[in-house]
Design a protein around this motif. Structure first.
Motif, PDB file in Angstrom:
ATOM      1  N   MET B   1     -82.462  15.147   1.630  1.00  0.00           N
ATOM      2  CA  MET B   1     -81.366  14.354   2.185  1.00  0.00           C
ATOM      3  C   MET B   1     -80.935  13.343   1.144  1.00  0.00           C
ATOM      4  O   MET B   1     -81.771  12.688   0.525  1.00  0.00           O
ATOM      5  N   SER B   2     -79.664  13.187   0.937  1.00  0.00           N
ATOM      6  CA  SER B   2     -79.194  12.223  -0.049  1.00  0.00           C
ATOM      7  C   SER B   2     -79.210  10.843   0.555  1.00  0.00           C
ATOM      8  O   SER B   2     -79.473  10.655   1.728  1.00  0.00           O
ATOM      9  N   ALA B   4     -76.730   8.856   1.160  1.00  0.00           N
ATOM     10  CA  ALA B   4     -75.631   8.552   2.075  1.00  0.00           C
ATOM     11  C   ALA B   4     -75.792   9.323   3.369  1.00  0.00           C
ATOM     12  O   ALA B   4     -75.160  10.335   3.593  1.00  0.00           O
ATOM     13  N   PRO B   6     -75.293   9.601   7.250  1.00  0.00           N
ATOM     14  CA  PRO B   6     -74.520   9.009   8.344  1.00  0.00           C
ATOM     15  C   PRO B   6     -75.449   8.432   9.420  1.00  0.00           C
ATOM     16  O   PRO B   6     -76.544   8.944   9.640  1.00  0.00           O
ATOM     17  N   ALA B   7     -74.982   7.389  10.039  1.00  0.00           N
ATOM     18  CA  ALA B   7     -75.793   6.708  11.043  1.00  0.00           C
ATOM     19  C   ALA B   7     -76.200   7.673  12.144  1.00  0.00           C
ATOM     20  O   ALA B   7     -75.432   8.528  12.559  1.00  0.00           O
ATOM     21  N   LEU B   9     -78.288  10.066  12.101  1.00  0.00           N
ATOM     22  CA  LEU B   9     -78.844  11.339  11.680  1.00  0.00           C
ATOM     23  C   LEU B   9     -80.359  11.272  11.548  1.00  0.00           C
ATOM     24  O   LEU B   9     -81.079  12.136  12.028  1.00  0.00           O
TER      25      LEU B   9
END
Lengths: 201, 201
Positions: B1-2, B4, B6-7, B9
């Motif tokens: 996972m990078s 960034a 998203p909220a 997740l």
């Protein structure tokens, strides 16, 4: 028995001093039958006692208290994680509240296929009577910026009309992708592959 | 996972596996998810079956260290080979098969001199009723010792049937023979175990 003269290897048995085969004594004990010889013969009685002892010991071994060491689970899971097979990254096109594509300040966002699949499975599981099974997440080629979901489902018997459940799952997946991942759902292919029985009271 | 992400997740990804109070999922569901790379689903399978596999390996090899190694290998191999498993619900049989093969291979490669592992067997917790617990422990120990003297293939057949309750058909396939041959081996194993536990001649 006359067959005994031909040699024990033919019967593949273990004769007792009285001539009976241990196997036959055990067989009688299993079936709960006994003949006159069996009632009076001390060798047969000893053999029966042995089997009873073995059966008791077997029960004790079925209730084996030997537990794997507490850290074995962690060891296994560490080795499993080290194996890799991680989901590759998905190039995503994020959307804003109106559903329009936004170009992020820091460039395109990659998130793991694995993480998206977890969100999608979780969304399906929130529908009562539905369990997500396999889940494939790909970039939807026919719909730029959207994700294509292919999922198999198991339904609880008697949970309701299958097509209604499937549509509820589809809606939940759509809103989970939008709300939690910030990406639009494209094609959502749902296939029912199994039914599980209603839990008892 | 990078970076960034998203909220929402992260949270959804970590609740993808059932937490406390979540439904207990069936094997087929867990296998389908694990095949997609869902490590939490796989962990549930490990939690469900590691004890049985460990106990089989322990009673086959009479060594805690070997039993731990075999259990770990069995599950790591399962993770690796999930994509090849045709029938999702058949995972238990597959685990038993792999474990039995590993045990038999290990025993073949051991020196013929039977050296009992020092850290082996017993050290059982006493049951609630100390008297009954002590009796069971003594029975179990006698049986474990007698088991150690059976040829490994016979030991495997006896354990799989009498302690783990696997079917004749499954055991036959597992040790590459016929169900009738399994019955024969089982009968011989019983006779020898009973004899060793209580000599009758």
């Amino acid at each position: 028995m006359a067959v005994n003269e031909l040699g024990d290897h033919l019967r593949q048995g273990h004769p007792l001093p009285c001539g009976r085969l241990v196997e036959d004594v055990f067989d009688d004990l299993d079936r709960g039958r006994i003949d006159d010889h069996g009632r009076t013969c001390v060798h047969c009685a000893t053999a029966r006692r042995s089997l009873t002892t073995l059966m008791e010991a077997t029960r004790a071994l079925v209730d084996d208290p030997a537990e794997p060491p507490p850290n074995l689970l962690d060891r296994i899971m560490q080795a499993v994680r080290a194996e890799g097979r991680r989901g590759e990254a998905l190039p995503l096109v994020p959307i804003d509240d109106t559903g329009a594509a936004v170009v992020p300040d820091l460039g395109p966002v990659d998130i793991s296929r694995q993480a998206v699949a977890a969100v999608v499975r979780y969304a399906a599981d929130t529908v009562d009577g539905v369990r997500a099974r396999s889940c494939r997440v790909t970039v939807d080629d026919a719909d730029v910026g959207a994700l294509r979901i292919e999922m198999t489902l198991s339904l609880r018997y008697g949970a309701g009309p299958a097509n209604e459940l499937v549509e509820t799952v589809r809606a939940r997946i759509g809103s989970a992708l939008h709300g939690q991942v910030g990406v639009r759902a494209g094609a959502v292919d749902l296939e029912i592959v199994d039914v599980w029985p209603e839990e008892g009271p | 996972m990078s970076g960034a992400v998203p909220a929402g997740l992260d949270q959804a990804a970590t609740t993808g596996g059932p937490g406390p109070g979540a439904p207990v999922l069936d094997d087929a569901t867990l296998v389908a998810r694990a095949r997609d790379g869902d490590i939490r689903a796989f962990e549930q399978l490990v939690r469900r079956y590691q004890r049985r596999i460990y106990q089989l390996a322990l009673r086959m090899t009479a060594s805690r260290a070997d039993a731990e190694d075999i259990t770990q290998e069995v599950f790591v191999t399962a993770w690796r080979r999930l994509p090849e498993l045709r029938e999702d619900a058949a995972v238990v049989g597959w685990l038993y098969r792999t474990a039995t093969n590993r045990c038999l291979n290990l025993l073949r490669s051991r020196k013929p001199v039977a050296e009992m592992d020092e850290a082996t067997v017993a050290a059982d917790r006493p049951a609630d009723d100390p008297q009954r617990g002590a009796e069971n422990t003594a029975r179990r120990e006698a049986l474990v010792e007698a088991l150690g003297q059976l040829p490994p293939a016979q030991r495997a057949v006896w354990l799989l049937r009498e302690v783990h309750g696997r079917s004749y058909d499954e055991i036959a396939e597992l040790v590459d023979t016929t169900p009738d041959a399994v019955r024969g081996r089982l009968a011989r194993a019983r006779v020898q175990l009973a004899e060793r536990m209580t000599p009758w001649q």
